[in-house]
Scaffold this motif. Structure first.
Motif, PDB file in Angstrom:
ATOM      1  N   ILE A 183      31.629  30.565  29.888  1.00 59.65           N
ATOM      2  CA  ILE A 183      31.940  30.635  31.313  1.00 59.65           C
ATOM      3  C   ILE A 183      31.444  31.943  31.917  1.00 59.65           C
ATOM      4  O   ILE A 183      30.968  31.985  33.064  1.00 59.65           O
ATOM      5  N   GLU A 184      31.533  33.022  31.163  1.00 61.15           N
ATOM      6  CA  GLU A 184      31.118  34.329  31.676  1.00 61.15           C
ATOM      7  C   GLU A 184      29.651  34.327  32.085  1.00 61.15           C
ATOM      8  O   GLU A 184      29.290  34.852  33.145  1.00 61.15           O
ATOM      9  N   ARG A 185      28.822  33.724  31.274  1.00 58.52           N
ATOM     10  CA  ARG A 185      27.387  33.699  31.579  1.00 58.52           C
ATOM     11  C   ARG A 185      27.109  32.916  32.867  1.00 58.52           C
ATOM     12  O   ARG A 185      26.294  33.327  33.687  1.00 58.52           O
ATOM     13  N   ILE A 186      27.789  31.800  33.029  1.00 57.93           N
ATOM     14  CA  ILE A 186      27.589  30.996  34.239  1.00 57.93           C
ATOM     15  C   ILE A 186      28.163  31.719  35.454  1.00 57.93           C
ATOM     16  O   ILE A 186      27.577  31.702  36.539  1.00 57.93           O
ATOM     17  N   LYS A 187      29.298  32.386  35.257  1.00 57.23           N
ATOM     18  CA  LYS A 187      29.921  33.108  36.369  1.00 57.23           C
ATOM     19  C   LYS A 187      28.980  34.178  36.919  1.00 57.23           C
ATOM     20  O   LYS A 187      28.858  34.351  38.143  1.00 57.23           O
ATOM     21  N   LEU A 188      28.321  34.904  36.039  1.00 54.11           N
ATOM     22  CA  LEU A 188      27.415  35.958  36.493  1.00 54.11           C
ATOM     23  C   LEU A 188      26.307  35.391  37.365  1.00 54.11           C
ATOM     24  O   LEU A 188      25.935  35.984  38.385  1.00 54.11           O
ATOM     25  N   ARG A 189      25.791  34.222  36.974  1.00 58.95           N
ATOM     26  CA  ARG A 189      24.739  33.597  37.784  1.00 58.95           C
ATOM     27  C   ARG A 189      25.324  33.080  39.101  1.00 58.95           C
ATOM     28  O   ARG A 189      24.690  33.192  40.159  1.00 58.95           O
ATOM     29  N   ILE A 196      30.478  29.218  45.034  1.00 57.15           N
ATOM     30  CA  ILE A 196      31.857  28.988  44.615  1.00 57.15           C
ATOM     31  C   ILE A 196      31.833  28.420  43.200  1.00 57.15           C
ATOM     32  O   ILE A 196      31.099  27.474  42.911  1.00 57.15           O
ATOM     33  N   PHE A 197      32.643  29.004  42.307  1.00 60.90           N
ATOM     34  CA  PHE A 197      32.635  28.599  40.902  1.00 60.90           C
ATOM     35  C   PHE A 197      33.973  27.961  40.552  1.00 60.90           C
ATOM     36  O   PHE A 197      35.026  28.597  40.658  1.00 60.90           O
ATOM     37  N   ILE A 198      33.916  26.702  40.137  1.00 63.52           N
ATOM     38  CA  ILE A 198      35.104  25.909  39.813  1.00 63.52           C
ATOM     39  C   ILE A 198      35.116  25.603  38.321  1.00 63.52           C
ATOM     40  O   ILE A 198      34.095  25.158  37.768  1.00 63.52           O
ATOM     41  N   VAL A 199      36.250  25.808  37.674  1.00 64.14           N
ATOM     42  CA  VAL A 199      36.366  25.563  36.236  1.00 64.14           C
ATOM     43  C   VAL A 199      37.472  24.548  35.963  1.00 64.14           C
ATOM     44  O   VAL A 199      38.603  24.700  36.442  1.00 64.14           O
ATOM     45  N   ASP A 200      37.120  23.515  35.211  1.00 65.46           N
ATOM     46  CA  ASP A 200      38.081  22.533  34.713  1.00 65.46           C
ATOM     47  C   ASP A 200      38.610  23.055  33.377  1.00 65.46           C
ATOM     48  O   ASP A 200      37.872  23.089  32.391  1.00 65.46           O
ATOM     49  N   ALA A 201      39.878  23.465  33.359  1.00 69.01           N
ATOM     50  CA  ALA A 201      40.475  24.002  32.140  1.00 69.01           C
ATOM     51  C   ALA A 201      41.513  23.049  31.549  1.00 69.01           C
ATOM     52  O   ALA A 201      42.349  23.465  30.742  1.00 69.01           O
ATOM     53  N   VAL A 202      41.451  21.781  31.927  1.00 71.15           N
ATOM     54  CA  VAL A 202      42.444  20.808  31.456  1.00 71.15           C
ATOM     55  C   VAL A 202      42.498  20.771  29.930  1.00 71.15           C
ATOM     56  O   VAL A 202      43.583  20.795  29.336  1.00 71.15           O
ATOM     57  N   HIS A 203      41.332  20.703  29.290  1.00 67.22           N
ATOM     58  CA  HIS A 203      41.315  20.615  27.828  1.00 67.22           C
ATOM     59  C   HIS A 203      41.461  21.984  27.175  1.00 67.22           C
ATOM     60  O   HIS A 203      41.861  22.066  26.006  1.00 67.22           O
ATOM     61  N   ALA A 204      41.180  23.046  27.894  1.00 64.38           N
ATOM     62  CA  ALA A 204      41.221  24.384  27.310  1.00 64.38           C
ATOM     63  C   ALA A 204      42.630  24.963  27.231  1.00 64.38           C
ATOM     64  O   ALA A 204      42.992  25.600  26.235  1.00 64.38           O
ATOM     65  N   ILE A 210      44.391  31.809  28.471  1.00 66.57           N
ATOM     66  CA  ILE A 210      43.613  31.795  29.710  1.00 66.57           C
ATOM     67  C   ILE A 210      43.977  33.022  30.546  1.00 66.57           C
ATOM     68  O   ILE A 210      45.157  33.348  30.695  1.00 66.57           O
ATOM     69  N   ASP A 211      42.945  33.664  31.108  1.00 62.86           N
ATOM     70  CA  ASP A 211      43.152  34.821  31.971  1.00 62.86           C
ATOM     71  C   ASP A 211      42.323  34.616  33.238  1.00 62.86           C
ATOM     72  O   ASP A 211      41.126  34.911  33.274  1.00 62.86           O
ATOM     73  N   PHE A 212      42.956  34.061  34.265  1.00 59.96           N
ATOM     74  CA  PHE A 212      42.254  33.733  35.503  1.00 59.96           C
ATOM     75  C   PHE A 212      41.613  34.966  36.132  1.00 59.96           C
ATOM     76  O   PHE A 212      40.477  34.925  36.598  1.00 59.96           O
ATOM     77  N   LYS A 213      42.335  36.067  36.130  1.00 62.10           N
ATOM     78  CA  LYS A 213      41.797  37.288  36.740  1.00 62.10           C
ATOM     79  C   LYS A 213      40.574  37.781  35.985  1.00 62.10           C
ATOM     80  O   LYS A 213      39.573  38.198  36.584  1.00 62.10           O
ATOM     81  N   LYS A 214      40.625  37.746  34.669  1.00 60.02           N
ATOM     82  CA  LYS A 214      39.490  38.208  33.867  1.00 60.02           C
ATOM     83  C   LYS A 214      38.314  37.251  33.980  1.00 60.02           C
ATOM     84  O   LYS A 214      37.143  37.680  34.005  1.00 60.02           O
ATOM     85  N   LEU A 215      38.595  35.948  34.050  1.00 63.03           N
ATOM     86  CA  LEU A 215      37.513  34.972  34.191  1.00 63.03           C
ATOM     87  C   LEU A 215      36.734  35.215  35.478  1.00 63.03           C
ATOM     88  O   LEU A 215      35.518  35.044  35.513  1.00 63.03           O
ATOM     89  N   GLY A 216      37.440  35.568  36.542  1.00 65.11           N
ATOM     90  CA  GLY A 216      36.782  35.857  37.799  1.00 65.11           C
ATOM     91  C   GLY A 216      36.197  34.644  38.488  1.00 65.11           C
ATOM     92  O   GLY A 216      35.258  34.773  39.282  1.00 65.11           O
TER      93      GLY A 216
END
Length: 413
Positions: A183-189, A196-204, A210-216
């Motif tokens: 996710i970090e690599r995609i977030k940087l791009r 706007i970056f949306i993440v499905d964390a249902v399975h994770a 999970i750290d929403f603030k760190k994920l950014g």
């Protein structure tokens, strides 16, 4: 915490696992489709119902308790995911929330803009955004799946994500292969092009801290029934985006976050159950705060599931008749195993396990239909999927091994 994982204590916390002379015990390997509910979740739901239910914002005791309970649920989710309580909105499920959010994002998308999704994802993190693109005349682009490694091809990010990209939706981990995406690599791009970056964390969420603030990321979606709770969905939307997000709502309804996304009366008893589910995770951890205990509890769950993973991964990977769809070593994965058997319809196999071993094992495409088409599994009835949860045991895995060997022997006859 270096103590052995308290598997008997964990199993005792789930009513569905209690032995009963009037029923045959089941072995639950269907966690990716929904875990069993922790007793603390069921008890919290019943307590809310039994003590008197009410709608919000009244002056009387049951209404005040409902307001307080929902506030506590937001706080508990905030501690689980490391976000602000005001960034947490509840809804029927992740899919419904995603469609609602997609509709609200429409004002930010123009004809010719680009929306990026992936070939690895559950369609709940594809179709809401594809529908948005169709409505607005935007272009849909896919981050492609590498069919050899069952990972996303991130080397093409600069070509797929461009200055015209306005929205990117990616799953944190696959509900089929277990692949955990970078996710970090995609977030940087995404940040580089202002998307706007949306993440499905249902399975994770059931398997990874999970750290929403760190994920950014801007938006994160998950569902309580995947981590020991009732059927209810959650969205976490960064306050900076949430504040300016227009939503379809009733005129008198609250305008402020997070309430403005919660149309109509919420499922209050399920929200109460969510608190109980999070309390179960907290009970496994250590620390001075709830966040510390939840983080410790999730780390403990992940370590135990890693132990079980080693017992099943090498077994499935060394049977000639079995094709295991699993990323190579070095790629982080959840304890979720999708496979097919040569010459066998997957539904035939899962029905056999249910009848002969009382095992709950799922089959199908699991709504990851783009990947299923690309990997050509529909002619076998889709995948067979084994998903582990912290209440599964090494003994259950040994029974599965025994059963699969028996099934393969019987099938040769």
């Amino acid at each position: 915490m270096n103590q052995p994982f308290p598997i008997q204590q964990v199993r005792a916390a789930f009513p569905a696992l209690r032995e009963d002379e009037n029923r045959k015990p089941l072995i639950f390997f269907d966690g990716p489709g929904g875990t069993q509910m922790a007793g603390s979740a069921a008890e919290a739901m019943m307590a809310y119902i039994s003590d008197g239910m009410a709608n919000l914002h009244g002056t009387f005791p049951t209404s005040i308790r409902t307001d307080d309970m929902i506030a506590e649920a937001r706080s508990a989710v905030a501690d689980l995911l490391n976000c602000e309580p005001s960034e947490v909105a509840f809804g029927q499920n992740m899919t419904t929330l995603a469609f609602s959010i997609a509709r609200s994002l429409a004002s930010l998308i123009e004809e010719g803009d680009e929306i990026v999704v992936t070939e690895l994802d559950h369609r709940a993190n594809v179709d809401p955004w594809v529908t948005l693109a169709k409505d607005k005349g935007a272009v849909v682009k896919f981050i492609q799946l590498n069919p050899e490694t069952f990972t996303l091809d991130l080397d093409t990010l600069d070509e797929v994500i461009t200055d015209r990209t306005k929205l990117i939706a990616v799953g944190m981990s696959s509900n089929v292969t277990g692949t955990v995406t970078d996710i970090e690599r995609i977030k940087l791009r995404a940040k580089a092009v202002g998307a706007i970056f949306i993440v499905d964390a249902v399975h994770a969420v059931p398997h990874l801290p999970i750290d929403f603030k760190k994920l950014g990321v801007d938006i994160l979606l998950c569902s309580a029934y995947k981590f020991f709770g009732p059927h209810i969905g959650m969205s976490v939307i960064s306050a900076s985006l949430f504040d300016k997000l227009p939503v379809y709502k009733l005129k008198p309804a609250p305008q402020e976050i997070p309430y403005k996304l919660e149309t109509g009366t919420q499922n209050h008893e399920a929200i109460a159950g969510l608190i109980g589910a999070i309390a179960f995770i907290q009970s496994l951890g250590e620390g001075g705060t709830r966040r510390e205990k939840l983080l410790s509890g999730m780390q403990r769950i992940a370590a135990y599931e890693d132990e079980l993973t080693e017992k099943i991964e090498s077994f499935l990977g060394n049977i000639p008749q079995v094709q295991l769809y699993r990323a190579p070593k070095g790629v982080r994965k959840t304890p979720t195993f999708a496979f097919t058997i040569v010459g066998v319809n997957s539904r035939e196999a899962t029905a056999w396990f249910a009848e002969n071993y009382h095992m709950c094992i799922a089959d199908g495409d699991f709504y990851a239909s783009t990947m299923a088409e690309k990997l050509g599994v529909y002619d076998r009835g889709g995948w067979i999927r084994i998903g582990l949860a912290p209440y599964n045991t090494a003994e259950e895995i040994e029974l599965f091994k025994e059963g699969l060997q028996w099934f393969l022997t019987e099938h040769k006859k």
